[in-house]
Design a protein around this motif. Structure first.
Motif, PDB file in Angstrom:
ATOM      1  N   ASP A  46     -14.336  15.054   1.275  1.00  0.00           N
ATOM      2  CA  ASP A  46     -15.015  14.003   0.529  1.00  0.00           C
ATOM      3  C   ASP A  46     -14.128  13.580  -0.636  1.00  0.00           C
ATOM      4  N   LEU A  47     -13.374  12.510  -0.420  1.00  0.00           N
ATOM      5  CA  LEU A  47     -12.397  12.062  -1.394  1.00  0.00           C
ATOM      6  C   LEU A  47     -12.337  10.547  -1.352  1.00  0.00           C
ATOM      7  N   GLU A  48     -12.475   9.932  -2.509  1.00  0.00           N
ATOM      8  CA  GLU A  48     -12.420   8.474  -2.560  1.00  0.00           C
ATOM      9  C   GLU A  48     -10.999   7.967  -2.320  1.00  0.00           C
ATOM     10  N   ARG A  49     -10.037   8.649  -2.937  1.00  0.00           N
ATOM     11  CA  ARG A  49      -8.653   8.239  -2.809  1.00  0.00           C
ATOM     12  C   ARG A  49      -7.768   9.465  -2.880  1.00  0.00           C
ATOM     13  N   PRO A  50      -6.845   9.653  -1.990  1.00  0.00           N
ATOM     14  CA  PRO A  50      -6.465   8.735  -0.931  1.00  0.00           C
ATOM     15  C   PRO A  50      -7.442   8.801   0.249  1.00  0.00           C
ATOM     16  N   GLU A  51      -7.468   7.726   0.970  1.00  0.00           N
ATOM     17  CA  GLU A  51      -8.220   7.684   2.210  1.00  0.00           C
ATOM     18  C   GLU A  51      -7.438   8.522   3.222  1.00  0.00           C
ATOM     19  N   ILE A  52      -8.107   9.428   3.903  1.00  0.00           N
ATOM     20  CA  ILE A  52      -7.442  10.309   4.863  1.00  0.00           C
ATOM     21  C   ILE A  52      -7.797   9.841   6.265  1.00  0.00           C
ATOM     22  N   MET A  53      -6.751   9.585   7.069  1.00  0.00           N
ATOM     23  CA  MET A  53      -6.994   9.084   8.411  1.00  0.00           C
ATOM     24  C   MET A  53      -5.852   9.448   9.356  1.00  0.00           C
ATOM     25  N   THR A  54      -6.103   9.278  10.637  1.00  0.00           N
ATOM     26  CA  THR A  54      -5.058   9.473  11.644  1.00  0.00           C
ATOM     27  C   THR A  54      -4.207   8.208  11.721  1.00  0.00           C
ATOM     28  N   ILE A  55      -3.088   8.304  12.408  1.00  0.00           N
ATOM     29  CA  ILE A  55      -2.235   7.128  12.541  1.00  0.00           C
ATOM     30  C   ILE A  55      -2.923   6.038  13.360  1.00  0.00           C
ATOM     31  N   SER A  56      -3.733   6.428  14.341  1.00  0.00           N
ATOM     32  CA  SER A  56      -4.472   5.430  15.132  1.00  0.00           C
ATOM     33  C   SER A  56      -5.498   4.708  14.279  1.00  0.00           C
ATOM     34  N   GLU A  57      -6.192   5.450  13.429  1.00  0.00           N
ATOM     35  CA  GLU A  57      -7.160   4.818  12.531  1.00  0.00           C
ATOM     36  C   GLU A  57      -6.461   3.864  11.560  1.00  0.00           C
ATOM     37  N   VAL A  71      -1.357   7.824  -3.960  1.00  0.00           N
ATOM     38  CA  VAL A  71      -1.254   7.094  -2.703  1.00  0.00           C
ATOM     39  C   VAL A  71      -2.617   6.549  -2.310  1.00  0.00           C
ATOM     40  N   ASP A  72      -2.583   5.477  -1.550  1.00  0.00           N
ATOM     41  CA  ASP A  72      -3.819   4.860  -1.071  1.00  0.00           C
ATOM     42  C   ASP A  72      -4.342   5.547   0.183  1.00  0.00           C
ATOM     43  N   VAL A  73      -3.396   5.928   1.060  1.00  0.00           N
ATOM     44  CA  VAL A  73      -3.768   6.502   2.350  1.00  0.00           C
ATOM     45  C   VAL A  73      -2.878   7.705   2.649  1.00  0.00           C
ATOM     46  N   MET A 127       0.845  -1.169   0.000  1.00  0.00           N
ATOM     47  CA  MET A 127       0.000   0.000   0.000  1.00  0.00           C
ATOM     48  C   MET A 127       0.896   1.239   0.000  1.00  0.00           C
ATOM     49  N   ARG A 128       0.501   2.255  -0.759  1.00  0.00           N
ATOM     50  CA  ARG A 128       1.239   3.515  -0.830  1.00  0.00           C
ATOM     51  C   ARG A 128       0.638   4.484   0.191  1.00  0.00           C
ATOM     52  N   VAL A 129       1.506   5.026   1.054  1.00  0.00           N
ATOM     53  CA  VAL A 129       1.054   5.838   2.175  1.00  0.00           C
ATOM     54  C   VAL A 129       1.857   7.139   2.229  1.00  0.00           C
ATOM     55  N   THR A 130       1.148   8.255   2.395  1.00  0.00           N
ATOM     56  CA  THR A 130       1.813   9.528   2.639  1.00  0.00           C
ATOM     57  C   THR A 130       1.657   9.880   4.107  1.00  0.00           C
ATOM     58  N   LEU A 131       2.749  10.328   4.709  1.00  0.00           N
ATOM     59  CA  LEU A 131       2.762  10.771   6.104  1.00  0.00           C
ATOM     60  C   LEU A 131       2.870  12.287   6.102  1.00  0.00           C
ATOM     61  N   ASP A 132       2.007  12.961   6.839  1.00  0.00           N
ATOM     62  CA  ASP A 132       1.986  14.414   6.873  1.00  0.00           C
ATOM     63  C   ASP A 132       3.100  14.960   7.774  1.00  0.00           C
ATOM     64  N   THR A 133       3.378  16.222   7.597  1.00  0.00           N
ATOM     65  CA  THR A 133       4.445  16.896   8.332  1.00  0.00           C
ATOM     66  C   THR A 133       4.284  16.760   9.842  1.00  0.00           C
ATOM     67  N   ASN A 134       3.072  16.994  10.345  1.00  0.00           N
ATOM     68  CA  ASN A 134       2.868  16.954  11.796  1.00  0.00           C
ATOM     69  C   ASN A 134       3.180  15.573  12.366  1.00  0.00           C
ATOM     70  N   LEU A 135       2.856  14.553  11.636  1.00  0.00           N
ATOM     71  CA  LEU A 135       3.141  13.184  12.073  1.00  0.00           C
ATOM     72  C   LEU A 135       4.651  12.925  12.086  1.00  0.00           C
ATOM     73  N   LEU A 136       5.338  13.368  11.053  1.00  0.00           N
ATOM     74  CA  LEU A 136       6.789  13.166  10.980  1.00  0.00           C
ATOM     75  C   LEU A 136       7.514  13.896  12.104  1.00  0.00           C
ATOM     76  N   ILE A 137       7.057  15.091  12.426  1.00  0.00           N
ATOM     77  CA  ILE A 137       7.677  15.827  13.536  1.00  0.00           C
ATOM     78  C   ILE A 137       7.448  15.097  14.843  1.00  0.00           C
ATOM     79  N   SER A 138       6.234  14.675  15.079  1.00  0.00           N
ATOM     80  CA  SER A 138       5.925  13.944  16.312  1.00  0.00           C
ATOM     81  C   SER A 138       6.744  12.662  16.415  1.00  0.00           C
TER      82      SER A 138
END
Length: 133
Positions: A116-127, A102-104, A1-12
Motif C-alpha cells: 500500500d504505497l501512493e508513490r511509487p506506483e508498483i507494477m509489472t512491465i506489462s501493466e 520515482v513515479d513507477v 516520468m521517473r521509472v525504476t527497473l528491478d533486478t529481475n527485469l534487467l536480467i530478463s
C-alpha cells in the motif's frame, strides 16, 4: 516520468535479448528517465556471478545501451518507516525508489505486490506498457 527497473527485469531484458521484455525496457529508457539504485546494480552483478556467469558480458553490453541515472542506496535502512514487505532484503530497493522520488517501480517480484504505497506506483512491465506506452 521517473521509472525504476528491478533486478529481475534487467536480467530478463539483458540476457534474453530479442524478447519482448528487451524491446519494452529499451523503449521505457528512451521515453522516460530510468533510475537504477546502487543496490540494484550491486544485486544485478551478484546474481549474474552466481546464476549466469557466462552471460555477464551480454548483460554489460545491454546496460551500455540502456540510458539511466544511478541513485545512491543508503547503507542503513529503517524498515519501520517504509511499508511492510515480506522479504526484508528488498527494503533497500524500495527505499531507494522512494528516496529517488520515482513515479513507477517496475518489477516482476511478487514480494512487492500488494504494498500500500501512493508513490511509487508498483507494477509489472506489462501493466506499465498498457498504462503508459
Amino acid at each position: 516520468m521517473r521509472v525504476t527497473l528491478d533486478t529481475n527485469l534487467l536480467i530478463s531484458a539483458g540476457i534474453f535479448a530479442g524478447k519482448r521484455t528487451t524491446s519494452l525496457t529499451l523503449r521505457i529508457a528512451d521515453e522516460h528517465t530510468v533510475i537504477l539504485s546502487s543496490r540494484i546494480i550491486d544485486e544485478l552483478r551478484e546474481v549474474m556471478d552466481i546464476k549466469f556467469p557466462d552471460k555477464k558480458s551480454v548483460l554489460e553490453r545491454f546496460l551500455k545501451r540502456l540510458s539511466y541515472e544511478i541513485a545512491y542506496t543508503p547503507t542503513e535502512i529503517d524498515g519501520g518507516i517504509y511499508p511492510k514487505i515480506r522479504d526484508k532484503k528488498d527494503y533497500p530497493i524500495l527505499a531507494s525508489a522512494i528516496i529517488a522520488d520515482v513515479d513507477v517501480f517496475i518489477t516482476g517480484d511478487k514480494d512487492f505486490g500488494g504494498i500500500d504505497l501512493e508513490r511509487p506506483e508498483i507494477m509489472t512491465i506489462s501493466e506499465f506498457e498498457q498504462k503508459y506506452l
